[in-house]
Design an enzyme around this catalytic site. Structure first.
Site, PDB file in Angstrom:
ATOM      1  N   ASN A 111       0.711  -1.337  -0.227  1.00 22.17           N
ATOM      2  CA  ASN A 111       0.103   0.045  -0.032  1.00 22.17           C
ATOM      3  C   ASN A 111       0.813   1.332  -0.057  1.00 22.17           C
ATOM      4  OD1 ASN A 111      -2.241  -1.890   0.223  1.00 22.17           O
ATOM      5  ND2 ASN A 111      -2.784  -1.277   2.236  1.00 22.17           N
ATOM      6  N   THR A 156     -16.507  39.393 -29.695  1.00 24.64           N
ATOM      7  CA  THR A 156     -17.289  38.917 -28.596  1.00 24.64           C
ATOM      8  C   THR A 156     -18.498  38.350 -29.274  1.00 24.64           C
ATOM      9  OG1 THR A 156     -18.561  40.967 -28.438  1.00 24.64           O
ATOM     10  CG2 THR A 156     -16.599  40.735 -26.974  1.00 24.64           C
ATOM     11  N   HIS A 157     -19.123  37.404 -28.339  1.00 27.75           N
ATOM     12  CA  HIS A 157     -20.588  36.884 -29.249  1.00 27.75           C
ATOM     13  C   HIS A 157     -20.157  36.248 -30.390  1.00 27.75           C
ATOM     14  CE1 HIS A 157     -22.911  38.751 -25.964  1.00 27.75           C
ATOM     15  NE2 HIS A 157     -22.086  39.587 -26.078  1.00 27.75           N
ATOM     16  N   SER A 279      -6.543  14.214 -46.868  1.00 23.40           N
ATOM     17  CA  SER A 279      -7.548  13.204 -46.891  1.00 23.40           C
ATOM     18  C   SER A 279      -7.444  12.413 -47.993  1.00 23.40           C
ATOM     19  CB  SER A 279      -8.975  14.632 -47.517  1.00 23.40           C
ATOM     20  OG  SER A 279      -9.777  13.623 -48.256  1.00 23.40           O
ATOM     21  N   LYS A 285      -6.721  18.572 -50.193  1.00 27.41           N
ATOM     22  CA  LYS A 285      -7.072  18.897 -48.995  1.00 27.41           C
ATOM     23  C   LYS A 285      -6.082  18.710 -47.886  1.00 27.41           C
ATOM     24  CE  LYS A 285     -11.592  19.118 -46.355  1.00 27.41           C
ATOM     25  NZ  LYS A 285     -11.169  18.825 -45.286  1.00 27.41           N
ATOM     26  N   ASN A 287      -5.778  19.486 -43.374  1.00 24.59           N
ATOM     27  CA  ASN A 287      -6.455  19.444 -42.120  1.00 24.59           C
ATOM     28  C   ASN A 287      -5.601  19.691 -40.954  1.00 24.59           C
ATOM     29  OD1 ASN A 287      -8.896  18.663 -43.925  1.00 24.59           O
ATOM     30  ND2 ASN A 287      -8.172  16.535 -43.675  1.00 24.59           N
ATOM     31  N   GLU A 292      -7.006  19.514 -33.813  1.00 30.73           N
ATOM     32  CA  GLU A 292      -8.340  18.730 -33.325  1.00 30.73           C
ATOM     33  C   GLU A 292      -8.142  17.578 -32.217  1.00 30.73           C
ATOM     34  OE1 GLU A 292     -10.881  18.933 -37.594  1.00 30.73           O
ATOM     35  OE2 GLU A 292      -8.813  18.158 -37.440  1.00 30.73           O
ATOM     36  N   TYR A 319      -6.746   1.908   3.286  1.00 29.44           N
ATOM     37  CA  TYR A 319      -6.686   1.473   1.777  1.00 29.44           C
ATOM     38  C   TYR A 319      -7.894   0.587   1.335  1.00 29.44           C
ATOM     39  CZ  TYR A 319      -5.035  -0.993  -2.333  1.00 29.44           C
ATOM     40  OH  TYR A 319      -4.980  -1.603  -3.731  1.00 29.44           O
ATOM     41  N   GLN A 324      -6.796   1.121  -6.609  1.00 25.79           N
ATOM     42  CA  GLN A 324      -5.948   0.722  -7.893  1.00 25.79           C
ATOM     43  C   GLN A 324      -6.707   1.488  -8.977  1.00 25.79           C
ATOM     44  OE1 GLN A 324      -4.690  -3.236  -8.108  1.00 25.79           O
ATOM     45  NE2 GLN A 324      -6.120  -3.501  -9.830  1.00 25.79           N
ATOM     46  N   LYS A 327      -4.995   4.492 -10.714  1.00 31.38           N
ATOM     47  CA  LYS A 327      -3.583   4.716 -11.269  1.00 31.38           C
ATOM     48  C   LYS A 327      -3.611   4.955 -12.760  1.00 31.38           C
ATOM     49  CE  LYS A 327      -1.107   1.281  -9.833  1.00 31.38           C
ATOM     50  NZ  LYS A 327      -0.704  -0.303  -9.757  1.00 31.38           N
TER      51      LYS A 327
END
Ligand code: ARG
Length: 450
Positions: A111, A156-157, A279, A285, A287, A292, A319, A324, A327
């Site tokens: 432990n 903004t917005h 792609s 293309k 990306n 992302e 304990y 566990q 972990k």
């Protein structure tokens, strides 16, 4: 053979091993080095308090160094029958050294042992994360400095709002990362406490010298109360994960901004060719997959934090095997955060800025507030100035975006970003971080040598 097997012939059900240890030994494989190092310190302490002789200590140390070397070569594989890294190493010591191996577990429990391993593992990873976070701060500050005079619409917005600059945008991230660093350092220091000697959570009837193991392992301090040590498993993990979460939330937001600003529609930025992928169906293309993925990985950290909190929130003191389950989220999140930081550092270095597109994008409405403030400086009450500009806006001619961003001169605005001071702060933090890393490496090297 498991440490608790009594040889009465009644083994556990065949499915038990896989269920209790199947996933866990794969994680434990990453803790081998730290378990061996913790055992070296523990053995030195046992020698000091008279449980093992000097020559027994030397034998143990040598065998433990062998374990580290075997692990590095990929030749120290924990198997299901070993149950965990702690058992695997103890069995190895007993197989190679005989009786001395049987003494290593005196005064400790798996432990506290697993906590030593995880604290050391986390410490090493946090130092890497800190370094990469500061490298990113440096990169972003360099980028900001380079483009501090490049105008950018402030939104903004999701609508164009006021004049801003690329420098303001980039320095916002630097300051945010520096706040994350404060949290990271706090998490580092809370994690940097020695749990060894807690044993199963209630100490042992031997005079363990916990200050010695604290020093040998290079922990910042001793975690005093033996029961609190056990109760802090999961808690400290959640503190570390909270700090990682802040970093990842920032990385996700930064990625999101860059993805958006580098679309054809915006065209403010261009992501480097080497950091875009293609792609399978659409020729030509490219990306922003890397960014992302960083954005997507934020969820790994938030759900890991959730998992840890969920695990500990209803546990009683002491304990419990549930622990566990904290972990994996810890180990995974440390890896994800570090990898994400490394990728964002590389991607940011390769972003180019289109001053032309940025200037073109200043629509006339962006200047309206500044026009109102011109009237304010002539003594007109703000509300009247606001109305005046609102009714007569067609009559105003568009100003130079480059000039207008210089007109905000007070602290924190486009004209005074404080880049120099912030850069100095980053350098100071870098030096401190490097010193801590060196100190930690030295302690481990010393322990392995002596
Ligand atoms: N694999 C276990 C864990 O991570 C090690 C400690 C086992 N302790 C026990 N009492 N079964 O928690």
């Amino acid at each position: 053979m498991k440490l608790w097997e009594n040889g009465n012939g009644v083994g556990v059900h065949e499915k038990v091993e896989e269920f209790t240890a199947g996933e866990d030994i794969r994680l434990d494989q990453q803790l081998v080095e730290w378990d061996a190092i913790g055992s070296m310190a523990h053995a030195s302490m046992l020698n000091k308090i008279g449980i093992i002789t000097h020559s027994e200590l030397m034998d143990l140390k040598k065998a433990l160094v062998d374990v580290v070397n075997l692990q590095e070569k990929g030749k120290f594989r924990i198997e299901l029958k070993d149950e965990d890294v702690h058992t695997k190493i103890e069995n190895y010591l007993t197989e190679t050294l005989g009786n001395v191996g049987k003494k290593i577990h005196t005064g400790r429990s798996r432990n506290d042992q697993v906590m030593v391993d995880l604290r050391l593992y986390t410490k090493e990873k946090l130092l890497k994360i800190e370094k990469n976070l500061l490298t990113l701060c440096k990169e972003m500050a360099r980028f900001a400095d380079l483009h501090k005079d490049v105008p950018m619409p402030g939104y903004t917005h999701f609508q164009k709002a006021m004049p801003s600059s690329v420098g303001l945008w980039a320095m916002a991230y630097v300051e945010s990362f520096l706040d994350d660093l404060k949290m990271l350092k706090t998490a580092y220091s809370i994690n940097d406490q020695n749990p060894l000697g807690s044993a199963a959570g209630y100490g042992v009837p031997l005079d363990l010298d916990r200050d010695l193991t604290t020093k040998l392992l290079g922990f910042g301090s001793l975690q005093n109360n033996v029961l609190y040590v056990q109760n802090s498993r999961g808690k400290i993990e959640s503190i570390v994960l909270s700090a990682l979460m802040q970093i990842m939330l920032d990385l996700g937001k930064l990625s999101n901004d860059v993805i958006l600003y580098s679309t054809d529609e915006f065209g403010f930025f261009k992501i480097g060719e080497r950091f875009r992928t293609g792609s399978s169906i659409m020729p030509k293309k490219r990306n922003p997959d890397i960014l992302e993925l960083v954005r997507g990985k934020v969820n790994i950290i938030t759900s890991s934090l959730n998992q840890v909190i969920g695990t500990i929130k209803t546990l009683p003191s002491g304990y419990q095997r549930d622990l566990q389950e904290t972990k994996e989220p810890l180990i995974k999140s440390l890896g994800v955060t570090n990898n994400s930081l490394e990728m964002v550092v590389l991607a940011v270095r390769d972003i180019s800025v289109s001053r032309e597109r940025l200037i073109q994008s200043f629509s006339s409405g962006i200047f309206a507030t500044d026009e109102a403030f011109k009237l304010v400086s002539q003594g007109i009450p703000f509300r009247d100035a606001y109305k005046h500009v609102d009714y007569n806006f067609q009559k105003y001619k568009k100003e130079s975006p480059e000039e207008i961003i210089k007109k905000r001169k007070y602290k924190g605005t486009t004209g005074d970003l404080g880049i120099l001071n912030i850069k100095k702060k980053i350098d100071r933090e870098m030096a401190g971080s490097k010193a801590r890393e060196r100190e930690f490496k030295n302690v481990i090297t010393k322990l392995m040598k002596a």
